[in-house]
Write a protein that holds these residues in place. Structure first.
Motif, mmCIF file in Angstrom:
data_model
loop_
_atom_site.group_PDB
_atom_site.id
_atom_site.type_symbol
_atom_site.label_atom_id
_atom_site.label_comp_id
_atom_site.label_asym_id
_atom_site.label_seq_id
_atom_site.Cartn_x
_atom_site.Cartn_y
_atom_site.Cartn_z
ATOM 1 N N GLY A 1 71.279 -30.914 7.886
ATOM 2 C CA GLY A 1 72.549 -30.720 8.578
ATOM 3 C C GLY A 1 73.774 -31.179 7.813
ATOM 4 N N PHE A 2 73.590 -31.674 6.591
ATOM 5 C CA PHE A 2 74.717 -32.223 5.827
ATOM 6 C C PHE A 2 75.349 -31.157 4.934
ATOM 7 N N MET A 3 76.687 -31.170 4.899
ATOM 8 C CA MET A 3 77.397 -30.266 4.003
ATOM 9 C C MET A 3 76.990 -30.586 2.566
ATOM 10 N N ASP A 4 76.675 -29.543 1.804
ATOM 11 C CA ASP A 4 76.225 -29.763 0.420
ATOM 12 C C ASP A 4 77.220 -29.112 -0.541
ATOM 13 N N GLY A 5 77.033 -29.386 -1.817
ATOM 14 C CA GLY A 5 77.830 -28.708 -2.841
ATOM 15 C C GLY A 5 79.267 -29.184 -2.931
ATOM 16 N N ILE A 6 79.523 -30.429 -2.579
ATOM 17 C CA ILE A 6 80.904 -30.930 -2.661
ATOM 18 C C ILE A 6 81.161 -31.565 -4.021
ATOM 19 N N SER A 7 80.241 -32.431 -4.448
ATOM 20 C CA SER A 7 80.504 -33.211 -5.659
ATOM 21 C C SER A 7 79.687 -32.721 -6.840
ATOM 22 N N ASN A 8 80.365 -32.146 -7.822
ATOM 23 C CA ASN A 8 79.767 -31.837 -9.111
ATOM 24 C C ASN A 8 80.747 -32.320 -10.172
ATOM 25 N N PRO A 9 80.268 -32.655 -11.351
ATOM 26 C CA PRO A 9 81.234 -33.087 -12.367
ATOM 27 C C PRO A 9 82.160 -31.951 -12.797
ATOM 28 N N ALA A 10 83.382 -32.306 -13.215
ATOM 29 C CA ALA A 10 84.260 -31.336 -13.878
ATOM 30 C C ALA A 10 83.907 -31.346 -15.364
ATOM 31 N N VAL A 11 84.071 -30.215 -16.002
ATOM 32 C CA VAL A 11 83.674 -30.085 -17.398
ATOM 33 C C VAL A 11 84.918 -29.943 -18.272
ATOM 34 N N THR A 12 85.034 -30.823 -19.256
ATOM 35 C CA THR A 12 86.184 -30.781 -20.168
ATOM 36 C C THR A 12 86.330 -29.378 -20.756
ATOM 37 N N GLY A 13 87.524 -28.850 -20.733
ATOM 38 C CA GLY A 13 87.779 -27.534 -21.334
ATOM 39 C C GLY A 13 87.428 -26.399 -20.405
ATOM 40 N N PHE A 14 86.967 -26.706 -19.208
ATOM 41 C CA PHE A 14 86.608 -25.630 -18.276
ATOM 42 C C PHE A 14 87.289 -25.791 -16.929
ATOM 43 N N ASP B 1 88.990 -31.352 3.109
ATOM 44 C CA ASP B 1 90.141 -31.421 2.201
ATOM 45 C C ASP B 1 89.682 -31.760 0.780
ATOM 46 N N PRO B 2 89.651 -30.766 -0.115
ATOM 47 C CA PRO B 2 89.145 -31.013 -1.469
ATOM 48 C C PRO B 2 89.973 -32.032 -2.256
ATOM 49 N N GLN B 3 91.208 -32.269 -1.804
ATOM 50 C CA GLN B 3 92.017 -33.289 -2.493
ATOM 51 C C GLN B 3 91.543 -34.698 -2.138
ATOM 52 N N ARG B 4 90.783 -34.828 -1.046
ATOM 53 C CA ARG B 4 90.404 -36.170 -0.585
ATOM 54 C C ARG B 4 88.897 -36.391 -0.472
ATOM 55 N N ASN B 5 88.113 -35.290 -0.298
ATOM 56 C CA ASN B 5 86.709 -35.509 0.094
ATOM 57 C C ASN B 5 85.795 -36.020 -1.020
ATOM 58 N N ASN B 6 86.321 -36.113 -2.223
ATOM 59 C CA ASN B 6 85.507 -36.681 -3.301
ATOM 60 C C ASN B 6 86.241 -37.823 -4.003
ATOM 61 N N ASN B 7 87.330 -38.267 -3.394
ATOM 62 C CA ASN B 7 88.198 -39.241 -4.054
ATOM 63 C C ASN B 7 87.858 -40.665 -3.602
ATOM 64 N N PHE B 8 86.740 -41.160 -4.089
ATOM 65 C CA PHE B 8 86.303 -42.524 -3.755
ATOM 66 C C PHE B 8 85.399 -42.993 -4.886
ATOM 67 N N ASN B 9 85.262 -44.297 -5.013
ATOM 68 C CA ASN B 9 84.350 -44.794 -6.057
ATOM 69 C C ASN B 9 83.621 -46.070 -5.625
ATOM 70 N N ILE C 1 74.344 -34.145 -13.710
ATOM 71 C CA ILE C 1 73.776 -32.809 -13.582
ATOM 72 C C ILE C 1 74.775 -31.942 -12.817
ATOM 73 N N ILE C 2 74.719 -30.645 -13.037
ATOM 74 C CA ILE C 2 75.475 -29.720 -12.181
ATOM 75 C C ILE C 2 74.456 -29.103 -11.233
ATOM 76 N N ARG C 3 74.681 -29.309 -9.924
ATOM 77 C CA ARG C 3 73.698 -28.900 -8.931
ATOM 78 C C ARG C 3 74.082 -27.567 -8.310
ATOM 79 N N ALA C 4 73.082 -26.724 -8.079
ATOM 80 C CA ALA C 4 73.292 -25.497 -7.326
ATOM 81 C C ALA C 4 72.066 -25.299 -6.443
ATOM 82 N N GLY C 5 72.148 -25.731 -5.214
ATOM 83 C CA GLY C 5 71.002 -25.604 -4.318
ATOM 84 C C GLY C 5 71.302 -24.606 -3.207
#
Ligand code: HEM
Length: 473
Positions: free
Chosen positions: A168-181, A280-288, A327-331
């Motif tokens: 039931g959990f939203m997936d596919g939110i956090s993947n790394p950004a790739v330099t130059g892409f 909100d993609p500006q906030r939903n991955n902005n934590f550490n 890893i870059i995930r695609a499930g």
């Protein structure tokens, strides 16, 4: 957005951004006539393969996106004998089964346990009819040179569950950004392309020239026991006096995952879900995981050390932040929704047609590395040399390792979603701590595995030019 740094017309589309359709078929095949197969590959199949560039804009996306990857056995069958520089790939996933991944071999799908998988076509579209039409086209072009070894049809869940995995959990939110892409969103780590693409900046291993811009694909079929998971949450609901019993069950699930079902991170909203934040993609991955006034090594009021999200990407919990193991995930989910009978009995059906789970592709360059450069500074496990840095590393050294992340006030325990304490045994009780914010030392024992590995294989997704110039004749 993309810039000219990477050759996006040459890199297969699933690697950096994923094919992101509601239906995806994983068609695993055996090559029975390699000469015929190679002769059909360049003129026939190559034009159907979807590069990254075609997926960037809606108007260039094909009706059915197609990607292609080979196992080591497949490359060998095609007389490609170059060493790609990764032992895990060369030996195949079955070689990692129990001691590294913790899987129980008897649960493996026979095709993954056997020797017949030479490659996989990934076919993604809006409808199963489109997927099947493209598969027929491919089979006609290949003219009897392959046979089906196994296939798995993935499909997004219905209605408001679209994008959510079966728990039931939203997936596919956090993947790394790739330099130059990609332009990073707030909180997104930026990783060198060489961690995902062979021969690019950051890939330190010597590879054959033709393998440049290919990527390793770790495929896993992960069965999910959804009724059992739901029952566990109800039986062990937390005891926050301001929440109802249902909300306390939801809270336990959110703390095990590290996000609420909506996708909102518990690190930012620890006691109540926040669907607006989640969207909100500006906030939903902005934590550490660090918060002013809270000690990173003791505070679990925001997020448990053992949460799936935190085990598989500890962010500021490792200092310096880890840049080697991503890893870059695609499930995509597979299998039907839970039936009323399963819900009533709290037990997953044993009917194979009712099996459900995640068809999971993870891209990385599985760097063969000497031990020390992979040891995160505060981690207290024994590392062995010559181990993949991607999926297998995350599973073995992070998810399955009760002591990771190290240096914490309380031992975290294994990942409550995907971790296993028993190497090769099913349902060995797991003992994560930190799930109860009222008493972070309390261990809530998990008697049963909620995720059961049905196996998988390691593949190599070559560039389009490698298909043309090296694999095809
Ligand atoms: C994130 C579920 C297996 C690695 C997530 C998220 C969910 C999830 C709901 C949050 C969405 C997001 O942040 O994008 C599952 C389920 C699994 C599974 C249900 C099994 C059926 C795995 C495996 C690995 C893995 C096998 C690797 C060994 C990750 C990583 C993240 C993640 C790296 C992102 C962490 C971050 O960047 O904060 N998973 N997952 N997952 N998962 Fe899994």
């Amino acid at each position: 957005s993309a810039d000219a740094g990477l050759n996006l017309t040459d890199i297969q589309g699933d690697i950096l951004i994923g094919m992101k359709k509601n239906k995806e078929l994983f068609f695993f095949f055996t090559i029975i006539n390699s000469t015929l197969f190679r002769s059909q590959l360049g003129s026939g199949i190559l034009p159907l393969i979807t590069p990254t560039s075609q997926l960037l804009a809606v108007d260039t996306q094909p009706t059915t996106a197609v990607n292609l990857a080979f196992s080591q056995r497949g490359l060998t069958t095609l007389d490609i004998t170059d060493d790609l520089g990764d032992t895990a790939f060369a030996n195949g996933q079955i070689d990692n089964v129990a001691s590294i991944l913790g899987d129980e071999t008897s649960n493996w799908e026979s095709a993954f346990a056997g020797t017949s998988i030479h490659g996989v076509f990934l076919l993604a579209s809006d409808t199963v009819d489109n997927v099947n039409a493209t598969l027929s086209q491919i089979q006609a072009l290949l003219n009897g040179s392959i046979t089906e070894s196994y296939s798995l049809q993935g499909q997004a869940r219905p209605a408001d569950q679209q994008g959510h995995e079966h728990f039931g959990f939203m997936d596919g939110i956090s993947n790394p950004a790739v330099t130059g892409f990609s332009t990073p969103l707030p909180g997104q780590q930026v990783i060198d392309p060489g961690l995902f693409l062979l021969g690019e900046t950051g890939d330190t291993v010597t590879r054959p020239a033709w393998a440049k811009d290919g990527s390793f694909l770790a495929f896993r079929q992960l069965q999910q026991r959804v009724p059992e998971f739901n029952k566990f949450l109800v039986d062990n609901a937390l005891s926050n006096p301001n929440l109802t019993a249902d909300q306390n069950a939801e809270l336990l699930g959110a703390r095990m995952m590290g996000r609420w079902k909506s996708g909102a991170p518990v690190d930012l909203t620890p006691t109540v879900d926040d669907p607006v934040l989640a969207a909100d993609p500006q906030r939903n991955n902005n934590f550490n995981y660090s918060h002013p006034g809270f000690d990173l090594d003791t505070d679990q009021t925001h997020c448990p050390f053992s949460a799936h999200l935190r085990k598989t990407n500890p962010r500021a919990g490792l200092n310096p932040e880890n840049t080697a193991n991503h890893i870059i995930r695609a499930g995509i989910p597979y299998g039907p929704e839970v039936t009323d009978a399963e819900n009533a009995s709290n037990v997953s059906s044993t009917d194979p047609s009712l099996e459900r789970g995640l068809a999971f592709g993870m891209h990385s360059v599985m760097v063969k590395s000497e031990s020390n450069d992979l040891v995160p500074p505060r981690c207290i496990v024994a590392y062995q040399s010559d181990i993949s840095a991607g999926f297998a590393f995350l599973q073995q050294f992070w998810a399955n390792n009760a002591g990771f992340p190290g240096g914490k006030a309380t031992q975290p325990g294994v990942d409550p979603i995907i971790g296993t304490d028993g190497l090769g045994q099913a349902d060995v009780p797991r003992s994560p701590s930190g799930l109860d914010p009222a008493d972070p030392t309390r261990i809530i024992t998990i008697e049963q595995d909620f995720v059961v590995s049905r196996g998988g294989e390691y593949f190599f997704s070559p560039s389009l030019s490698a298909i043309q110039n090296t694999l095809a004749i």
